[in-house]
Design a protein around this motif. Structure first.
Motif, PDB file in Angstrom:
ATOM      1  N   VAL A   5      65.101 -14.636 -81.032  1.00 12.54           N
ATOM      2  CA  VAL A   5      66.129 -15.401 -81.752  1.00 12.54           C
ATOM      3  C   VAL A   5      65.659 -16.020 -83.066  1.00 12.54           C
ATOM      4  N   ILE A   6      64.433 -15.761 -83.484  1.00 14.36           N
ATOM      5  CA  ILE A   6      63.896 -16.491 -84.629  1.00 14.36           C
ATOM      6  C   ILE A   6      64.744 -16.296 -85.886  1.00 14.36           C
ATOM      7  N   ASP A   7      65.282 -15.122 -86.106  1.00 12.15           N
ATOM      8  CA  ASP A   7      66.122 -14.927 -87.288  1.00 12.15           C
ATOM      9  C   ASP A   7      67.413 -15.735 -87.188  1.00 12.15           C
ATOM     10  N   ARG A   8      67.922 -15.931 -85.985  1.00  9.96           N
ATOM     11  CA  ARG A   8      69.104 -16.769 -85.782  1.00  9.96           C
ATOM     12  C   ARG A   8      68.769 -18.248 -85.960  1.00  9.96           C
ATOM     13  N   VAL A   9      67.564 -18.632 -85.557  1.00  6.28           N
ATOM     14  CA  VAL A   9      67.105 -20.004 -85.772  1.00  6.28           C
ATOM     15  C   VAL A   9      67.070 -20.298 -87.269  1.00  6.28           C
ATOM     16  N   VAL A  10      66.492 -19.375 -88.034  1.00  2.00           N
ATOM     17  CA  VAL A  10      66.409 -19.537 -89.492  1.00  2.00           C
ATOM     18  C   VAL A  10      67.808 -19.616 -90.093  1.00  2.00           C
ATOM     19  N   ARG A  11      68.712 -18.755 -89.646  1.00  4.53           N
ATOM     20  CA  ARG A  11      70.103 -18.783 -90.125  1.00  4.53           C
ATOM     21  C   ARG A  11      70.765 -20.115 -89.823  1.00  4.53           C
ATOM     22  N   ASP A  12      70.630 -20.586 -88.576  1.00  2.75           N
ATOM     23  CA  ASP A  12      71.288 -21.833 -88.191  1.00  2.75           C
ATOM     24  C   ASP A  12      70.698 -23.032 -88.921  1.00  2.75           C
ATOM     25  N   ALA A  13      69.389 -23.041 -89.136  1.00  2.00           N
ATOM     26  CA  ALA A  13      68.760 -24.128 -89.893  1.00  2.00           C
ATOM     27  C   ALA A  13      69.335 -24.187 -91.305  1.00  2.00           C
TER      28      ALA A  13
END
Length: 185
Positions: free
Chosen positions: A53-61
């Motif tokens: 999920v790291i790319d989604r974490v970056v997106r959400d941040a």
């Protein structure tokens, strides 16, 4: 083995600390807060749940920043036992995934203990008074990324916090690899 954190302890006050960032300078956790709150995410480099999920974490941040919510990630894993979580590898991980937020090293694990972090990823969402309003999952992904149209649980909860100062009463806990504690800590 997967670990699941406890439910949200609404109103619990965030703990500040000054930790070294992958940018080569120390950051205060509280300095990362936006005018409407802060997400403190305990992550690491090697966990399959984080990698999924790291790319989604970056997106959400990035998307939360536009709502006045700050974001900081902390790695508390024992890097001696898990070299993939070393500070040097943290720098690589942050660069590869284009982190727009500080990635901090909790070498002595004191911050993870203060927050009672359980797993990676473990998300703590605070309002502008630094009171806990969300302790739940990013989305329904587990150790493999879910469909692209999954409900963005963290983002939606923190949008509500930005607007009202309060998180949702129903929250689904995150799931991930346990924090890798040092034997002597």
């Amino acid at each position: 083995m997967a670990s699941v954190p406890p439910i949200c302890d609404f109103g619990w006050k965030a703990v500040d600390a000054r930790l070294m960032s992958t940018e080569g300078r120390p950051f205060s956790i509280f300095d990362c807060a936006g005018p409407n709150g802060l997400v403190v995410a305990f992550i690491c480099n090697h966990c399959p749940y984080v990698k999924a999920v790291i790319d989604r974490v970056v997106r959400d941040a990035r998307d939360l920043e536009a709502l006045g919510i700050g974001f900081v990630a902390i790695n508390s894993n024992d890097a001696d036992a898990y070299p993939a979580d070393s500070f040097e590898r943290m720098k690589d991980f942050a660069a590869v995934h284009a982190f727009s937020f500080p990635y901090l090293h909790d070498e002595d694990q004191s911050v993870a203990r203060a927050y009672e972090a359980v797993c990676t990823p473990d998300f703590f969402g605070f309002n502008s008074d630094m009171e806990l309003q969300y302790r739940g999952r990013l989305d329904a992904s587990r150790n493999k990324a879910g469909d692209a149209d999954l409900r963005r649980d963290l983002f939606e909860a923190m949008r509500g916090v930005a607007e009202t100062g309060e998180g949702p009463r129903e929250q689904i806990p995150s799931m991930g690899c346990s924090i890798k504690w040092k034997e002597t800590a």
